[in-house]
Scaffold this active site. Structure first.
Site, mmCIF file in Angstrom:
data_model
loop_
_atom_site.group_PDB
_atom_site.id
_atom_site.type_symbol
_atom_site.label_atom_id
_atom_site.label_comp_id
_atom_site.label_asym_id
_atom_site.label_seq_id
_atom_site.Cartn_x
_atom_site.Cartn_y
_atom_site.Cartn_z
ATOM 1 N N LEU A 1 63.879 22.399 14.152
ATOM 2 C CA LEU A 1 63.890 21.103 14.853
ATOM 3 C C LEU A 1 62.732 20.989 15.840
ATOM 4 C CD1 LEU A 1 67.743 20.625 15.435
ATOM 5 C CD2 LEU A 1 66.320 19.792 13.556
ATOM 6 N N ASN B 1 62.458 29.915 16.387
ATOM 7 C CA ASN B 1 61.015 30.026 16.663
ATOM 8 C C ASN B 1 60.447 28.769 17.309
ATOM 9 O OD1 ASN B 1 61.379 28.618 14.270
ATOM 10 N ND2 ASN B 1 59.521 29.383 13.321
ATOM 11 N N ASP C 1 63.288 34.394 12.209
ATOM 12 C CA ASP C 1 62.714 33.592 11.125
ATOM 13 C C ASP C 1 61.297 33.106 11.432
ATOM 14 O OD1 ASP C 1 63.055 32.258 8.515
ATOM 15 O OD2 ASP C 1 62.622 30.506 9.727
ATOM 16 N N HIS D 1 65.729 31.851 2.528
ATOM 17 C CA HIS D 1 64.765 31.306 1.553
ATOM 18 C C HIS D 1 64.346 32.267 0.430
ATOM 19 C CE1 HIS D 1 62.197 33.232 4.483
ATOM 20 N NE2 HIS D 1 62.277 32.243 5.345
ATOM 21 N N ASN E 1 56.096 29.190 2.892
ATOM 22 C CA ASN E 1 56.297 30.635 2.948
ATOM 23 C C ASN E 1 57.786 30.952 2.921
ATOM 24 O OD1 ASN E 1 55.824 33.332 3.195
ATOM 25 N ND2 ASN E 1 55.550 33.282 5.409
ATOM 26 N N ASP F 1 65.130 24.862 4.886
ATOM 27 C CA ASP F 1 63.974 25.393 5.620
ATOM 28 C C ASP F 1 63.093 24.228 6.092
ATOM 29 O OD1 ASP F 1 62.215 27.056 6.847
ATOM 30 O OD2 ASP F 1 61.512 28.060 5.039
ATOM 31 N N GLY G 1 54.902 25.354 5.141
ATOM 32 C CA GLY G 1 56.173 24.671 5.355
ATOM 33 C C GLY G 1 56.204 23.220 4.937
#
Lengths: 312, 426
Positions: B65, B96, B154, B234, B280, B307, B326
Site C-alpha cells: 500500500l 517494506n 518481503d 509469489h 520479481n 503482490d 512490480g
C-alpha cells in the site's frame, strides 16, 4: 527497391533484402573513402547526433567520420557532457534532442533496449550503436561486408564465433545476421559464457574450441573483458588462452583460406596470438575500413537516400 | 438494518454451492433463505442479484500500500479503494514501507489510516528483521499486540539461514506464521527477467528458476527443523511448486501463494522491453506457467494473492534494466483468475478457496457464510465482458501489463461487515 526503415535497432528487424541493399550501398560508399577528397554533399544540411552513454572511441569515430564524409553536421554528446549525469531520464533527453530537430540519432547505451525506448519518442531516425548485451547491428553489417568481400558470398559459409557470448552484443547480432544470410554459425566458449537458450537464435554450440573452428571459413574472436573477472567466468587468462585462444597451431584446423576477425580492441596473447592477429588470414583492419562505409550507407539509407534523387 | 441479496448463486466452499438468498443484519450474516421464501420480518431492503455469484469476501495476503513513505505511488486510502473495487474485503500490506513496519508504532499507524479509510479490512504484516536488513529480529510480540498478523522481509530474502531459523523459532512461540520472499540474491544478481532463450535474444540478464527454488527448499528445511508455519510468497516456477508439494507430503507446515500474472503470462510478455512486464520473481516459461496451474489444481498452491506493487511512471518509463520490479493487481486479480474457471482448469469453488477461504485460514479467520459470522461478501457479475482499461483504475498507479485485454466477469459489489464499500455503477 526502397529502404523503408526509419530506425536501425537490431538485425532481427532487417530482411535479407534490406541487408543486401545496405551492403551493396556500403560498397559504393567505400569508394568515396579512397578518393583524394573524401567528401560528398549527399547529407549536406542534415544533423546527426552521436549520443554515446558508454565509452567507445572507435565506434564513435567511425560514425563521426561517416557523417562527415557525407557532409552532415555531427555533434557528439557523451555521458559526461549530457544531462544524464544530472539525473535526467533517457526519454527526457530524447525529447530535448528532438526539439532541436536532428535527422539521425546514433545511440550507444549500457541498457539493452534503450534505442527502442528512444525510437518511440522521437521522429528522428535512431541507429543503435550498441545497447547493453543486446545488439550492435552496424558491427554485424561491417562484418558481413568484410566476409562477403573476401568470400564472394555468405550462403553456406561456416562461421565460428569464440569468446564471451553471454556478455556480447556483437555475438548476438552476428548470430542473427549471419544465419539470416544463409551461413552456418557455431559458437564456443567456457560454459560460463554461453547464455541459456542461445541455440534459439539459430546457432550451434560446439563442445570445445577445436571442434568449433574445424572447417571454418570465418573465425570471429571476441574480446575477453578483464573487468568481468569478478564474475568468476574462468580461472585464469593463462588457462583461457590455452583452451579458447586462437593461435597458429589451432588455426590449422580451419580451412586454409579462413579469415580471422575481431571487433577490437584486442587482448593479444589472451584470445588471439600476435602471430594470428597480424598474420595473412587476419582481416581485422579491413573491418575497421568497412565500418566507415557501412555507417555511411546506414546514414544515407535512413535519411531517405533510396527515396530521393540524391546521388553519391 | 436488514439487506436481502436475492437470486444469487452462492459459492462458499464446503458450505453452500447453490442458489440461495442471503440475509444480512447488523453487519452479520443473519440467515440463508430458499429462493422465493417470504421475508422473515418486515423492513428488509432487497438487492436483486439474480444471475450473479455471491462468495465470501476475497482476501489478498500480499499487497503493497506504499504508505508510509511512498504516497506518490499509493496511499492506504487509494490502495483500499482499489481493493474494494477488486472485490477484496481484506488485505495484508507488506512491511517494506518507509519507515519499515518493524515496530508497533508503524503497525498502529497503518491500522489507524485503514480505520479512517473505512473500506476493506487491513491485516498488517510486520518485518522479520529491523529495517529488512536481515540481522536483528523485530519486536514481534509487541507488534502482534498492535495488530500485526505475520512476519516477512518481503522484497528481500533473509539471506542468513541462522537468522531465519531464529525468526521462525521465535515467531512460532508467538503463533505467528512466517512469509518468505524466496530469492537467492547471489543467483538473481543483476537479472531483470526470466533467464532463458527470450532473455538471451533481447539481451537482458536473466534470473534463473533456481534463484527462487533453492530458497524455497531452504525455508522448508528450516520450517521442518523449527516446526514453524512458513508461507512461500509469489511462487512462480515449477521447481518451487515441486519442492512445496514434497514438503507438504512430508508434513511440513508450508503454505504458499501465486499471483495471477504467473498463471496468465510468460516471459514473452516482456516483448519490446515492456517494463510493465518486469516483476520479481519474473514471468517465467510456459512450462512454469503450466506447473503453477497444476499446483493450483492439486492443492499445492493454497492461495492466489496479487503482490499489488504500485509504481509511478517515474520508475517504469525508463530503460528496462533500470525499471522498478512490480505490477499492480488488486483491480484485475479476480477477472484474470476467473479465466481459469472459464477454461475449466479450476472449479468456481476451488477458486473461492484460493482467493477467500484459504487466505482466511492463514489469518485464523472463519469467513464462512453462516449466521453469526461477519457479513464480508463479494458479488461477482460472471458474464460481463469488458476490456481492462487502466484509466478506470482507482489505484494511484497504472503499472499493469494487462491493459487492453478482454476479460469476462467483474465485481458488482463488495461488502464489509454489512457495509457496502463498493458497488459498480450500472
Amino acid at each position: 527497391m526502397r529502404f523503408e526503415h526509419k530506425d536501425i535497432l537490431d538485425m532481427e528487424s532487417l530482411s535479407v533484402q534490406d541487408i543486401t541493399m545496405i551492403l551493396d550501398t556500403a560498397e559504393g560508399m567505400k569508394e568515396i573513402s579512397k578518393r583524394p577528397v573524401k567528401k560528398v554533399p549527399t547529407l549536406r544540411g542534415k544533423t546527426i547526433v552521436l549520443l554515446f552513454q558508454e565509452p567507445s572511441t572507435r565506434t564513435k569515430s567511425s560514425f563521426d567520420i561517416a557523417a562527415k564524409r557525407l557532409s552532415a553536421d555531427s555533434i557528439s554528446l557523451s555521458k559526461s557532457t549530457s544531462s544524464i549525469v544530472k539525473g535526467e531520464t533517457l526519454i527526457d533527453t530524447a525529447r530535448n534532442l528532438e526539439a532541436m530537430n536532428p535527422d539521425i540519432i546514433v545511440l550507444r547505451h549500457p541498457s539493452s533496449g534503450a534505442p527502442h525506448l528512444i525510437a518511440k519518442h522521437v521522429n528522428a531516425s535512431v541507429i543503435n550503436a550498441g545497447d547493453g548485451i543486446h545488439a550492435h547491428p552496424s558491427q554485424t553489417l561491417l562484418d558481413l561486408m568484410s566476409v562477403r568481400e573476401k568470400k564472394g558470398e555468405l550462403q553456406g559459409l561456416n562461421i565460428s564465433i569464440v569468446g564471451d557470448i553471454s556478455h556480447s552484443r556483437v555475438a548476438r547480432s552476428n548470430i542473427t545476421g549471419f544465419t539470416k544470410m544463409g551461413a552456418n554459425v557455431t559458437i564456443s566458449a567456457p560454459a560460463t559464457m554461453i547464455p541459456r537458450g542461445i541455440e534459439a537464435l539459430g546457432c550451434k554450440v560446439a563442445p570445445d574450441m577445436d571442434s568449433c573452428i574445424e572447417n571454418a571459413d570465418v573465425i570471429i574472436m571476441l574480446r575477453i573483458q578483464k573487468e568481468r573477472q569478478e564474475n568468476i567466468l574462468f580461472p585464469t587468462e593463462r588457462e583461457y588462452a590455452a583452451l579458447f585462444g586462437l593461435n597458429a597451431q589451432r588455426l590449422k584446423l580451419a580451412k586454409p583460406d579462413v579469415i580471422v576477425m575481431h571487433p577490437g580492441p584486442l587482448n593479444r596473447g589472451v584470445e588471439i596470438s600476435n602471430q594470428v592477429a597480424d598474420g595473412r588470414n587476419s582481416v581485422i583492419l579491413d573491418q575497421v575500413t568497412n565500418g566507415v562505409a557501412v555507417r555511411m550507407a546506414l546514414f544515407y539509407l535512413v535519411a531517405g537516400g533510396s527515396r530521393n534523387a540524391d546521388t553519391i | 438494518m436488514l439487506i436481502r441479496f436475492k437470486g444469487a448463486h452462492i459459492v462458499d466452499p464446503g458450505n453452500i454451492n447453490e442458489q440461495k438468498d442471503l440475509l444480512v443484519k447488523d453487519g452479520l450474516v443473519h440467515a440463508l433463505l430458499d429462493p422465493g421464501a417470504a421475508d422473515p420480518e418486515p423492513g428488509i431492503d432487497t438487492v436483486d442479484v439474480t444471475g450473479m455469484l455471491l462468495v465470501p469476501g476475497l482476501i489478498d495476503l500480499h499487497v503493497h500500500l506504499r504508505e508510509p513513505g511512498h504516497e506518490y505511488k499509493e496511499t492506504i486510502q487509494t490502495g483500499l479503494m482499489a481493493a474494494a473495487k477488486g472485490g477484496f474485503t481484506a488485505v495484508c500490506p507488506m512491511p517494506n514501507t518507509s519507515p519499515v513496519n518493524d515496530n508497533a508504532q508503524v503497525t498502529r499507524f497503518i491500522l489507524d489510516r485503514a480505520k479512517a479509510a473505512g473500506l476493506s479490512r487491513v491485516y498488517p504484516v510486520g518485518a522479520i528483521t529491523l529495517g529488512l536488513k536481515g540481522e536483528t529480529l523485530a519486536e514481534y510480540g509487541e507488534m502482534k499486540q498492535a495488530g500485526m498478523v505475520a512476519i516477512t522481509d518481503d522484497g528481500r530474502p533473509v539471506e542468513n539461514a541462522r537468522v531465519m531459523r531464529r525468526a521462525m523459532e521465535y515467531a512460532t512461540g508467538l503463533g505467528l506464521p512466517v512469509m518468505s520472499h524466496s530469492e537467492d540474491l547471489s543467483l538473481a544478481r543483476d537479472g531483470a527477467m526470466n533467464e532463458g532463450s527470450f532473455a538471451t535474444r533481447i539481451g537482458i540478464k536473466g534470473i534463473p528458476n533456481a534463484a527462487e527454488s533453492i530458497m524455497v527448499m531452504r525455508e522448508i528445511a528450516i520450517a521442518e527443523l523449527t516446526h514453524a508455519r512458513v508461507h512461500i510468497a509469489h511462487v512462480s516456477c515449477e521447481e518451487s511448486v515441486d519442492a512445496i508439494r514434497h514438503g507438504k507430503q512430508r508434513g511440513v507446515q508450508v503454505t504458499c501463494e501465486t499471483a495471477p500474472h504467473y498463471f496468465t503470462l510468460t516471459d514473452k510478455a516482456v516483448g519490446d522491453y515492456d517494463t510493465h512486464a518486469k516483476m520479481n520473481p519474473p514471468l517465467r516459461s510456459e512450462a512454469d506457467r503450466l506447473a503453477v496451474i497444476k499446483g493450483l489444481q492439486d492443492g499445492t498452491i493454497d492461495c492466489i494473492a496479487t503482490d499489488h506493487a504500485p509504481h509511478s511512471p517515474l520508475e517504469k518509463a525508463v530503460e528496462f534494466d533500470q525499471a522498478a520490479f512490480g505490477i499492480i493487481g488488486l483491480e484485475t486479480s479476480l477477472v484474470l483468475s476467473l479465466k481459469l474457471v472459464q477454461d475449466e482448469l479450476l472449479s468456481m469453488e476451488t477458486l473461492v478457496e484460493k482467493m477467500s477461504r484459504n487466505p482466511a485460514r492463514f489469518l485464523g479467520l472463519d469467513n464462512r457464510l453462516i449466521p453469526g459470522n461477519p457479513a464480508d461478501i463479494t458479488v461477482i457479475d460472471p458474464d460481463r465482458v469488458h476490456v481492462i482499461d487502466p484509466e478506470t483504475f482507482v489505484s494511484k498507479s497504472r503499472n499493469t501489463p494487462f491493459a487492453g485485454i478482454e476479460v469476462k466477469g467483474e465485481v458488482l459489489l463488495t461488502m464489509v461487515e454489512g457495509r457496502i464499500i463498493y458497488q459498480r455503477e450500472i
